[in-house]
Motif scaffolding. Structure first.
Motif, PDB file in Angstrom:
ATOM      1  N   THR A   1      -1.931  -6.237  12.459  1.00 29.06           N
ATOM      2  CA  THR A   1      -2.121  -7.116  11.890  1.00 29.06           C
ATOM      3  C   THR A   1      -2.441  -7.611  10.382  1.00 29.06           C
ATOM      4  OG1 THR A   1      -4.769  -7.470  13.357  1.00 29.06           O
ATOM      5  CG2 THR A   1      -4.726  -9.232  11.776  1.00 29.06           C
ATOM      6  N   ASP A   2      -2.732  -7.000   9.934  1.00 34.06           N
ATOM      7  CA  ASP A   2      -2.491  -7.687   8.505  1.00 34.06           C
ATOM      8  C   ASP A   2      -2.008  -6.188   7.640  1.00 34.06           C
ATOM      9  OD1 ASP A   2      -1.559  -8.090   5.716  1.00 34.06           O
ATOM     10  OD2 ASP A   2      -2.888  -9.971   5.753  1.00 34.06           O
ATOM     11  N   VAL A   3      -0.926  -5.422   7.249  1.00 34.62           N
ATOM     12  CA  VAL A   3      -0.951  -4.141   6.849  1.00 34.62           C
ATOM     13  C   VAL A   3      -1.719  -4.377   5.098  1.00 34.62           C
ATOM     14  CG1 VAL A   3       0.680  -2.016   6.173  1.00 34.62           C
ATOM     15  CG2 VAL A   3       0.837  -3.829   8.024  1.00 34.62           C
ATOM     16  N   ASP A   4      -1.003  -5.233   4.433  1.00 35.92           N
ATOM     17  CA  ASP A   4      -1.194  -5.585   3.108  1.00 35.92           C
ATOM     18  C   ASP A   4      -2.211  -5.357   2.850  1.00 35.92           C
ATOM     19  OD1 ASP A   4       1.491  -4.690   2.570  1.00 35.92           O
ATOM     20  OD2 ASP A   4       1.879  -7.698   2.326  1.00 35.92           O
ATOM     21  N   ASP A   5      -3.320  -6.728   3.758  1.00 31.44           N
ATOM     22  CA  ASP A   5      -4.448  -6.246   3.668  1.00 31.44           C
ATOM     23  C   ASP A   5      -5.339  -5.382   3.458  1.00 31.44           C
ATOM     24  OD1 ASP A   5      -7.290  -8.644   3.854  1.00 31.44           O
ATOM     25  OD2 ASP A   5      -7.151  -7.709   5.360  1.00 31.44           O
ATOM     26  N   THR A   6      -4.278  -4.791   5.067  1.00 34.53           N
ATOM     27  CA  THR A   6      -5.442  -2.827   4.998  1.00 34.53           C
ATOM     28  C   THR A   6      -5.758  -2.281   3.920  1.00 34.53           C
ATOM     29  OG1 THR A   6      -5.112  -3.652   7.306  1.00 34.53           O
ATOM     30  CG2 THR A   6      -5.577  -1.482   6.233  1.00 34.53           C
ATOM     31  N   ILE A   7      -3.762  -2.580   3.290  1.00 40.05           N
ATOM     32  CA  ILE A   7      -4.377  -1.248   2.457  1.00 40.05           C
ATOM     33  C   ILE A   7      -5.131  -1.599   1.014  1.00 40.05           C
ATOM     34  CG2 ILE A   7      -2.548  -0.469   0.305  1.00 40.05           C
ATOM     35  CD1 ILE A   7      -0.901  -0.609   2.470  1.00 40.05           C
ATOM     36  N   ALA A   8      -5.169  -3.390   0.630  1.00 37.33           N
ATOM     37  CA  ALA A   8      -5.996  -3.331  -0.272  1.00 37.33           C
ATOM     38  C   ALA A   8      -7.304  -3.821  -0.053  1.00 37.33           C
ATOM     39  CB  ALA A   8      -6.075  -5.216  -0.562  1.00 37.33           C
ATOM     40  N   LYS A   9      -8.206  -3.614   1.139  1.00 34.73           N
ATOM     41  CA  LYS A   9      -9.609  -3.583   1.225  1.00 34.73           C
ATOM     42  C   LYS A   9      -9.150  -2.119   1.187  1.00 34.73           C
ATOM     43  CE  LYS A   9     -10.278  -7.155   3.697  1.00 34.73           C
ATOM     44  NZ  LYS A   9     -10.865  -7.999   4.800  1.00 34.73           N
ATOM     45  N   MET A  10      -8.759  -0.888   1.770  1.00 40.34           N
ATOM     46  CA  MET A  10      -9.103   0.841   1.334  1.00 40.34           C
ATOM     47  C   MET A  10      -8.847   0.637   0.135  1.00 40.34           C
ATOM     48  SD  MET A  10      -6.874   1.734   5.180  1.00 40.34           S
ATOM     49  CE  MET A  10      -6.961   3.402   4.439  1.00 40.34           C
ATOM     50  N   VAL A  11      -7.701   0.417  -0.521  1.00 44.82           N
ATOM     51  CA  VAL A  11      -7.661   1.215  -2.086  1.00 44.82           C
ATOM     52  C   VAL A  11      -8.964   0.697  -3.111  1.00 44.82           C
ATOM     53  CG1 VAL A  11      -7.021   0.439  -4.165  1.00 44.82           C
ATOM     54  CG2 VAL A  11      -5.438   1.030  -1.760  1.00 44.82           C
ATOM     55  N   GLN A  12      -9.744  -0.842  -2.366  1.00 43.86           N
ATOM     56  CA  GLN A  12     -10.942  -1.180  -2.783  1.00 43.86           C
ATOM     57  C   GLN A  12     -12.110  -0.129  -3.327  1.00 43.86           C
ATOM     58  OE1 GLN A  12     -10.327  -5.185  -1.942  1.00 43.86           O
ATOM     59  NE2 GLN A  12     -12.263  -5.504  -3.572  1.00 43.86           N
ATOM     60  N   LEU A  13     -12.081  -0.569  -1.445  1.00 46.14           N
ATOM     61  CA  LEU A  13     -13.496   1.001  -0.905  1.00 46.14           C
ATOM     62  C   LEU A  13     -12.797   2.702  -1.514  1.00 46.14           C
ATOM     63  CD1 LEU A  13     -13.918  -0.656   1.857  1.00 46.14           C
ATOM     64  CD2 LEU A  13     -15.757  -0.612   0.235  1.00 46.14           C
ATOM     65  N   LYS A  14     -11.964   2.588  -1.373  1.00 41.14           N
ATOM     66  CA  LYS A  14     -11.655   4.555  -2.405  1.00 41.14           C
ATOM     67  C   LYS A  14     -11.911   4.200  -3.412  1.00 41.14           C
ATOM     68  CE  LYS A  14      -9.196   7.737  -1.182  1.00 41.14           C
ATOM     69  NZ  LYS A  14      -9.401   8.602   0.190  1.00 41.14           N
ATOM     70  N   GLN A  15     -11.851   3.557  -4.420  1.00 43.70           N
ATOM     71  CA  GLN A  15     -11.678   3.424  -5.647  1.00 43.70           C
ATOM     72  C   GLN A  15     -13.133   3.897  -5.894  1.00 43.70           C
ATOM     73  OE1 GLN A  15     -10.665  -0.506  -6.943  1.00 43.70           O
ATOM     74  NE2 GLN A  15      -8.601  -0.072  -7.249  1.00 43.70           N
ATOM     75  N   HIS A  16     -14.346   3.628  -5.346  1.00 44.37           N
ATOM     76  CA  HIS A  16     -15.531   3.801  -4.997  1.00 44.37           C
ATOM     77  C   HIS A  16     -16.102   4.831  -4.234  1.00 44.37           C
ATOM     78  CE1 HIS A  16     -15.690  -0.604  -5.917  1.00 44.37           C
ATOM     79  NE2 HIS A  16     -17.251  -0.289  -6.981  1.00 44.37           N
ATOM     80  N   GLY A  17     -14.733   5.882  -4.109  1.00 47.82           N
ATOM     81  CA  GLY A  17     -15.367   6.257  -3.096  1.00 47.82           C
ATOM     82  C   GLY A  17     -15.694   7.153  -1.749  1.00 47.82           C
ATOM     83  N   VAL A  18     -14.934   5.933  -1.187  1.00 44.53           N
ATOM     84  CA  VAL A  18     -15.156   5.983   0.557  1.00 44.53           C
ATOM     85  C   VAL A  18     -13.616   6.916   0.845  1.00 44.53           C
ATOM     86  CG1 VAL A  18     -15.528   4.719   1.904  1.00 44.53           C
ATOM     87  CG2 VAL A  18     -16.678   3.501   0.694  1.00 44.53           C
ATOM     88  N   GLY A  19     -14.055   7.603   2.058  1.00 43.97           N
ATOM     89  CA  GLY A  19     -12.897   7.959   2.514  1.00 43.97           C
ATOM     90  C   GLY A  19     -12.615   6.751   3.860  1.00 43.97           C
ATOM     91  N   PHE A  20     -11.615   7.881   4.144  1.00 37.53           N
ATOM     92  CA  PHE A  20     -11.073   6.470   5.412  1.00 37.53           C
ATOM     93  C   PHE A  20     -10.327   7.878   6.446  1.00 37.53           C
ATOM     94  CE2 PHE A  20     -11.558   3.670   2.554  1.00 37.53           C
ATOM     95  CZ  PHE A  20     -11.659   2.593   3.383  1.00 37.53           C
ATOM     96  N   SER A  21     -10.705   7.338   7.591  1.00 43.63           N
ATOM     97  CA  SER A  21      -9.565   8.096   8.560  1.00 43.63           C
ATOM     98  C   SER A  21      -8.910   7.882   9.935  1.00 43.63           C
ATOM     99  CB  SER A  21     -10.852   9.828   9.657  1.00 43.63           C
ATOM    100  OG  SER A  21      -9.624  10.214  10.618  1.00 43.63           O
ATOM    101  N   LEU A  22      -8.169   8.179  10.223  1.00 40.44           N
ATOM    102  CA  LEU A  22      -7.582   7.023  11.213  1.00 40.44           C
ATOM    103  C   LEU A  22      -6.960   7.937  12.755  1.00 40.44           C
ATOM    104  CD1 LEU A  22      -5.408   4.755  11.357  1.00 40.44           C
ATOM    105  CD2 LEU A  22      -3.299   6.640  11.175  1.00 40.44           C
ATOM    106  N   ASP A  23      -8.332   7.111  13.179  1.00 38.94           N
ATOM    107  CA  ASP A  23      -8.940   7.871  14.826  1.00 38.94           C
ATOM    108  C   ASP A  23      -7.857   7.267  15.843  1.00 38.94           C
ATOM    109  OD1 ASP A  23     -10.064   8.320  16.047  1.00 38.94           O
ATOM    110  OD2 ASP A  23     -11.809   6.422  16.767  1.00 38.94           O
ATOM    111  N   ASP A  24      -7.909   8.295  17.010  1.00 35.05           N
ATOM    112  CA  ASP A  24      -6.725   8.127  18.053  1.00 35.05           C
ATOM    113  C   ASP A  24      -5.540   7.896  17.530  1.00 35.05           C
ATOM    114  OD1 ASP A  24      -9.464   7.716  18.944  1.00 35.05           O
ATOM    115  OD2 ASP A  24      -9.480   5.430  19.153  1.00 35.05           O
TER     116      ASP A  24
END
Length: 765
Positions: A635-658
């Motif tokens: 849908t929107d890679v740039d929006d996805t990255i921006a939100k992930m970076v914001q949460l990553k700065q607070h310590g939240v982790g991310f996993s790419l499912d499937d």
């Protein structure tokens, strides 16, 4: 003269030798007298010879001079140009040749004594006098001038005059030599050429087609008025071809494509017949408007003649003709002709991609009564408002058209590959349409209510025909009328039952969310033989049906939009559980992963929701892991990255499912701030029997390792599968080999009972 001089000398000497002696001398002898006589004779002979020779030489010199003068005079008279000798001071003719006399149209005798200035055109006399004066002063050695002369018959001719001084005449006067050539014809041809060029320039300027001449280096050497009128760019705006394209195509990618297309056309023209094939371009003009133009031209010697033709009017006319042919003038919707074409295209596309679609047919209930009571104007106004609401309800991805009268048709495309799912989506769209059309209408300042009856049929592939689909939708529409109107009916009774069941399930889903009928189950995740965390999975305990399969309600929640509040509830529940575990030493180190749907993630307030859930619960952000699917990235890679970076700065982790089942592009893997890749269970299931699945699993592990990402496999059911993964450096897994998803109490008990899991023997202990 030499002969006479010798004769005189001889005579004097003879007298001296043969006559009486001078006073005081003795008389000379006879011998001397004889010698004197002889000498006298000799001298006389020599004198005579010299005299003859001198006369002969003089005669030859005079003859040569006469010959030279005659040749000069012949050349003077027979020269192909006019030649004249004039008095340098008075300008009077001293001598003229025949050609000069012919130029002026007078006999040579008639020109003697007359002045050259008499024949000069009044407008040229001042310039000629100035040059003549400078020649007289010695400022110039000669001058050349084109001027007009007036012939004896009054005709005006152009001549080229070259004048230089030639010394003095017989009477000592200073002379100038003038050479005059008639250049009237040349001037006439030059003027004709200038006139032709001016006419060509005027024609080019006034042509209804834009013209420009480009040099091989890309400079715009010429552009006519029409060219400037079409695009608006004058020389001060764009002096070169590159500058013009930069203005006409501000977008660099579009400019590169357009410029390359024209360049290829030039190359073909040079290789073939020199004609640059015309092609359409969409340019931005100086006033900011966008125009469709046709650019072509001709290759010339080292240059290009470029034509620019505005196609806006033609395109507008074509569009108007097309609109009249395919659109309803009242509602501005596609008419029956275009509807049939769109429906046929939908059938072909569905067959090619194995996707389902739906055809909805509806008409306004009791429209005839409204027409008769309120008048046809009010009826037309109602139809226009119905058309507007239909467009707003369906959006631009589907087709809405007017079948005729008060009948409308909606073609829904790309509803998935499952007919049941497609019917559910059609039901959702149909209900949205019914709701929108129930709202009051404003007709002539008064509110009016109207409803529609709607029939629907599902299609997939070319087994159905356009006529058959229209017939089915029409029958279903009349079933809706018979069912009480203001409703939607499907042609297939079984499909209708499925739709009703899904509608009931959706309502139950809403009720379940309101009544807190959901809970999280936990499936352990193992890393290096120890339980490192869990995946939180949503479960729905229906009051009548018991536990409802996620496969049944999750897709429905996605379609209905309920996935957003459900996802928010999952986040809050997961954070609350993490906060409880943080106070328990044996549970505090666990990481809890939860799935996030694309629809939920792309909500503008998603980051805020996650941070608020963490803050309200007091859960450690570094223990929360969000699992994203690859479909979310489309849908929107740039929006996805921006939100992930914001949460990553607070310590939240991310996993790419499937991972491996969807988009799977290395381009986004480099950009996304991921912590983990998850091997889909579809690859793990046959990893021991299917070489392709085994190769994919190995590749994902190698790829994740090379990118510095941890890799976990889901769906591990056997020890052999776990050993395969371990042998290929994948040491993290989850699956039924250890435990299915279980309630929180059972999960905590499992964690406490399994401090370490070095192998399958420990799992079965």
């Amino acid at each position: 003269m030499p002969g006479i001089a010798v004769f005189v000398v001889g005579l004097a000497l003879g007298r001296w030798l043969g006559t009486a002696p001078l006073p005081g001398l003795q008389p000379r002898s006879s011998v001397l007298a004889v010698l004197g006589g002889v000498l006298l004779l000799l001298l006389l002979a020599v004198g005579v010879v010299w005299q003859l020779r001198w006369r002969r030489a003089r005669a030859r010199a005079l003859a040569a001079t006469r010959d030279s003068n005659q040749r000069i005079q012949a050349l003077f008279n027979q020269a192909a140009v006019g030649v004249v000798q004039v008095d340098a001071v008075t300008g009077a003719f001293e001598q003229v040749n025949q050609r000069y006399a012919n130029i002026l149209g007078l006999p040579m005798d008639a020109l003697r004594g007359r002045k050259f200035s008499e024949f000069i055109h009044p407008n040229d006399r001042a310039q000629h006098a100035a040059l003549k004066h400078r020649l007289g002063l010695g400022d110039v050695q000669e001058y050349q001038l084109e001027l007009r002369l007036i012939r004896s018959d009054g005709a005006i001719i152009w001549v080229e005059e070259t004048t230089s001084p030639i010394g003095q005449g017989v009477q000592g006067q200073a002379l100038n030599l003038g050479v005059v050539q008639d250049v009237t014809e040349r001037r006439r041809l030059e003027q004709r050429q200038r006139d032709n060029e001016e006419r060509i320039r005027i024609v080019m300027q006034r042509l209804p087609v834009g013209l420009a001449i480009l040099s091989d280096e890309g400079d715009i050497l010429y552009r006519n008025d029409r060219f400037v009128f079409i695009c608006g760019y004058r020389e001060e705006h764009a002096a070169t071809s590159d500058g013009w394209w930069a203005l006409a195509y501000p977008d660099e990618n579009q400019r590169t494509k357009a410029f390359e297309r024209l360049h290829q056309a030039k190359m073909r023209a040079q290789a073939l017949d020199g004609n640059i094939e015309p092609s359409e371009y969409r340019i931005v003009c100086r006033d900011g408007t966008t125009r469709t133009v046709e650019i072509g031209g001709v290759v010339m010697d080292g240059q290009y003649l470029i034509t620019l033709q505005d196609l806006s009017q033609r395109k507008a006319a074509e569009e108007e003709i097309r609109y009249l042919a395919f659109y309803d003038l009242l509602t501005q919707l596609p008419n029956r002709r275009l509807l049939l074409d769109r429906l046929q295209q939908a059938l072909v596309a569905g067959a090619r991609r194995q996707r389902c679609g739906a055809l909805l047919m509806l008409d306004v209930d009791d429209f005839k009564t409204l027409n008769e009571t309120r008048g046809h104007d009010q009826g037309d106004a109602l139809l226009c408002q119905v058309a507007t609401r239909l467009r707003d309800s369906v959006g631009t991805t589907h087709t809405v058209g007017r079948q005729g009268g008060d009948e409308f048709v909606v073609v829904l495309e790309d509803l998935g590959d499952d007919p049941v799912h497609a019917a559910a989506m059609a039901q959702e769209v149909g209900q949205a349409i019914l709701h929108a059309l129930r709202q009051p209408y404003l007709l002539d300042g008064q509110k009016c209510h109207a409803t529609v009856s709607m029939g629907a049929t599902i299609f997939q592939g070319l087994d159905d025909t356009v006529d058959e689909l229209l017939r089915r939708a029409d029958l279903a529409m009349y079933q809706a009328k018979n069912a009480g109107r203001d409703t939607l009916q499907f042609f297939d009774p079984r499909m209708q039952q499925v739709v009703r069941e899904r509608a009931t399930l959706e309502q139950d889903l809403r009720t379940g969310l309101a009544q807190q009928q959901f809970e999280l189950f936990y499936q352990p995740q193992v890393e290096d033989g120890k339980i490192s965390g869990a995946e939180g999975l949503l479960r729905w305990l229906h009051p009548l049906q018991g536990f409802v399969s996620p496969a049944a309600f999750i897709p429905l929640a996605e379609e209905s939009g309920l996935i957003v509040p459900l996802g928010e509830w999952v986040l809050q529940a997961a954070c609350a559980q993490l906060a409880l575990w943080a106070g328990q030493p044996d549970m505090a180190g666990l990481v809890l992963a939860v799935n996030v749907s694309p629809r939920q993630f792309h909500q503008a307030q998603f980051v805020t929701q996650v941070l608020q859930a963490l803050a309200h619960s007091g859960a450690p952000a570094k223990r929360l892991k969000l699992e994203l699917t690859e479909g979310l990235l489309l849908t929107d890679v740039d929006d996805t990255i921006a939100k992930m970076v914001q949460l990553k700065q607070h310590g939240v982790g991310f996993s790419l499912d499937d991972f491996g089942t969807g988009y799977s592009s290395l381009a986004y893997l480099k950009r996304l701030p991921l912590d983990q890749l998850k091997i889909d269970k579809s690859f793990v299931h046959d990893v021991l029997t299917d070489p392709n699945d085994a190769a994919i699993a190995r590749t994902i592990v190698a790829l994740g390792t090379s990118l510095g990402l941890r890799v976990i496999a889901e769906g591990v059911e056997t020890e052999a599968q776990r050993m395969f993964l371990q042998d290929n450096n994948c040491h993290a897994w989850q699956g039924y080999l250890l435990s299915p998803p279980v309630p929180v109490a059972q999960f905590e008990a499992l964690v406490r009972s399994r401090a370490s899991l070095p192998g399958l023997a420990d799992l079965s202990a």
